[in-house]
Motif scaffolding. Sequence first.
Motif, PDB file in Angstrom:
ATOM      1  N   LEU A  33      48.039  25.467  43.171  1.00  0.00           N
ATOM      2  CA  LEU A  33      48.031  26.678  43.860  1.00  0.00           C
ATOM      3  C   LEU A  33      48.962  27.798  43.550  1.00  0.00           C
ATOM      4  N   GLN A  34      48.534  29.127  43.161  1.00  0.00           N
ATOM      5  CA  GLN A  34      49.512  30.015  42.725  1.00  0.00           C
ATOM      6  C   GLN A  34      49.556  31.406  43.611  1.00  0.00           C
ATOM      7  N   ASN A  35      50.654  31.778  43.734  1.00  0.00           N
ATOM      8  CA  ASN A  35      50.600  33.108  44.604  1.00  0.00           C
ATOM      9  C   ASN A  35      50.316  34.181  43.583  1.00  0.00           C
ATOM     10  N   HIS A  36      49.299  35.145  43.649  1.00  0.00           N
ATOM     11  CA  HIS A  36      49.107  36.031  42.735  1.00  0.00           C
ATOM     12  C   HIS A  36      48.532  37.314  43.500  1.00  0.00           C
ATOM     13  N   ARG A  37      48.778  38.547  42.918  1.00  0.00           N
ATOM     14  CA  ARG A  37      48.365  39.626  43.647  1.00  0.00           C
ATOM     15  C   ARG A  37      47.432  40.447  42.633  1.00  0.00           C
ATOM     16  N   PHE A  38      46.160  40.841  43.205  1.00  0.00           N
ATOM     17  CA  PHE A  38      45.247  41.504  42.646  1.00  0.00           C
ATOM     18  C   PHE A  38      45.060  42.883  42.964  1.00  0.00           C
ATOM     19  N   TRP A  39      44.789  43.763  42.179  1.00  0.00           N
ATOM     20  CA  TRP A  39      44.495  45.253  42.261  1.00  0.00           C
ATOM     21  C   TRP A  39      42.835  45.297  42.790  1.00  0.00           C
ATOM     22  N   ILE A  40      42.668  46.107  43.855  1.00  0.00           N
ATOM     23  CA  ILE A  40      41.327  46.321  44.204  1.00  0.00           C
ATOM     24  C   ILE A  40      41.217  47.848  44.126  1.00  0.00           C
ATOM     25  N   ASN A  41      40.196  48.006  43.228  1.00  0.00           N
ATOM     26  CA  ASN A  41      39.915  49.577  42.839  1.00  0.00           C
ATOM     27  C   ASN A  41      39.538  50.349  43.797  1.00  0.00           C
ATOM     28  N   ASN A  42      38.424  49.828  44.609  1.00  0.00           N
ATOM     29  CA  ASN A  42      38.001  50.733  45.567  1.00  0.00           C
ATOM     30  C   ASN A  42      38.747  51.004  47.051  1.00  0.00           C
ATOM     31  N   LYS A  43      39.948  50.182  47.196  1.00  0.00           N
ATOM     32  CA  LYS A  43      40.601  50.325  48.105  1.00  0.00           C
ATOM     33  C   LYS A  43      42.188  50.790  47.629  1.00  0.00           C
ATOM     34  N   ASN A  44      42.206  51.087  46.344  1.00  0.00           N
ATOM     35  CA  ASN A  44      43.493  51.529  45.657  1.00  0.00           C
ATOM     36  C   ASN A  44      44.824  50.785  46.348  1.00  0.00           C
ATOM     37  N   ARG A  45      44.745  49.451  46.081  1.00  0.00           N
ATOM     38  CA  ARG A  45      45.854  48.681  46.687  1.00  0.00           C
ATOM     39  C   ARG A  45      45.931  47.320  46.056  1.00  0.00           C
ATOM     40  N   TYR A  46      46.782  46.352  46.020  1.00  0.00           N
ATOM     41  CA  TYR A  46      46.779  45.123  45.871  1.00  0.00           C
ATOM     42  C   TYR A  46      46.735  44.333  46.937  1.00  0.00           C
ATOM     43  N   ILE A  47      46.011  43.182  46.916  1.00  0.00           N
ATOM     44  CA  ILE A  47      46.127  42.103  47.529  1.00  0.00           C
ATOM     45  C   ILE A  47      46.627  40.901  47.287  1.00  0.00           C
ATOM     46  N   LYS A  48      47.510  40.166  48.045  1.00  0.00           N
ATOM     47  CA  LYS A  48      48.002  38.911  47.858  1.00  0.00           C
ATOM     48  C   LYS A  48      46.979  37.731  48.270  1.00  0.00           C
ATOM     49  N   LEU A  49      46.862  36.706  47.319  1.00  0.00           N
ATOM     50  CA  LEU A  49      46.043  35.542  47.414  1.00  0.00           C
ATOM     51  C   LEU A  49      46.660  34.295  46.936  1.00  0.00           C
ATOM     52  N   ARG A  50      46.521  33.379  47.803  1.00  0.00           N
ATOM     53  CA  ARG A  50      47.077  31.825  47.453  1.00  0.00           C
ATOM     54  C   ARG A  50      45.809  31.480  46.707  1.00  0.00           C
ATOM     55  N   ILE A  51      45.855  31.156  45.315  1.00  0.00           N
ATOM     56  CA  ILE A  51      44.663  30.713  44.611  1.00  0.00           C
ATOM     57  C   ILE A  51      44.954  29.712  43.851  1.00  0.00           C
ATOM     58  N   SER A  52      43.790  28.915  43.375  1.00  0.00           N
ATOM     59  CA  SER A  52      43.958  27.942  42.406  1.00  0.00           C
ATOM     60  C   SER A  52      44.043  28.365  41.167  1.00  0.00           C
ATOM     61  N   THR A  53      44.187  27.797  40.107  1.00  0.00           N
ATOM     62  CA  THR A  53      44.061  28.136  38.666  1.00  0.00           C
ATOM     63  C   THR A  53      42.340  28.046  38.110  1.00  0.00           C
ATOM     64  N   LYS A  54      41.850  27.542  38.976  1.00  0.00           N
ATOM     65  CA  LYS A  54      40.284  27.504  38.839  1.00  0.00           C
ATOM     66  C   LYS A  54      39.608  28.483  39.401  1.00  0.00           C
ATOM     67  N   GLY A  55      40.265  29.043  40.749  1.00  0.00           N
ATOM     68  CA  GLY A  55      39.729  30.263  40.966  1.00  0.00           C
ATOM     69  C   GLY A  55      40.178  31.379  40.431  1.00  0.00           C
ATOM     70  N   MET A  56      41.190  31.407  39.920  1.00  0.00           N
ATOM     71  CA  MET A  56      41.746  32.564  38.799  1.00  0.00           C
ATOM     72  C   MET A  56      40.788  32.694  37.925  1.00  0.00           C
ATOM     73  N   ARG A  57      40.129  31.661  37.351  1.00  0.00           N
ATOM     74  CA  ARG A  57      39.147  31.634  36.090  1.00  0.00           C
ATOM     75  C   ARG A  57      37.857  32.258  36.604  1.00  0.00           C
TER      76      ARG A  57
END
Length: 79
Positions: A33-57
């Motif tokens: 598991l990795q803590n990662h933040r992703f940019w959401i274009n339609n909301k114009n903001r970041y969200i933080k997810l606790r996601i596996s490396t398989k989930g990132m792929r």
Amino acid sequence: MAKKCQVTYKKPMQGNNVSHSNRKTRRRFMPNLQNHRFWINNKNRYIKLRISTKGMRILDKYGIEKILNKKKIILDKLL
């Protein structure tokens, strides 16, 4: 916080350590598991997810918005 991926729902598995003499003791296999933040274009903001490396792929393959629309529960909790 639970050791669970928010996209793939991977969680720890249980198994055995097996020694050279074939003794077995219980152990846990943890997801990567990795803590990662992703940019959401339609909301114009970041969200933080606790996601596996398989989930990132998976997010790289299909895109963050498509995955979050499919899993509306995550999106409601985060926004």
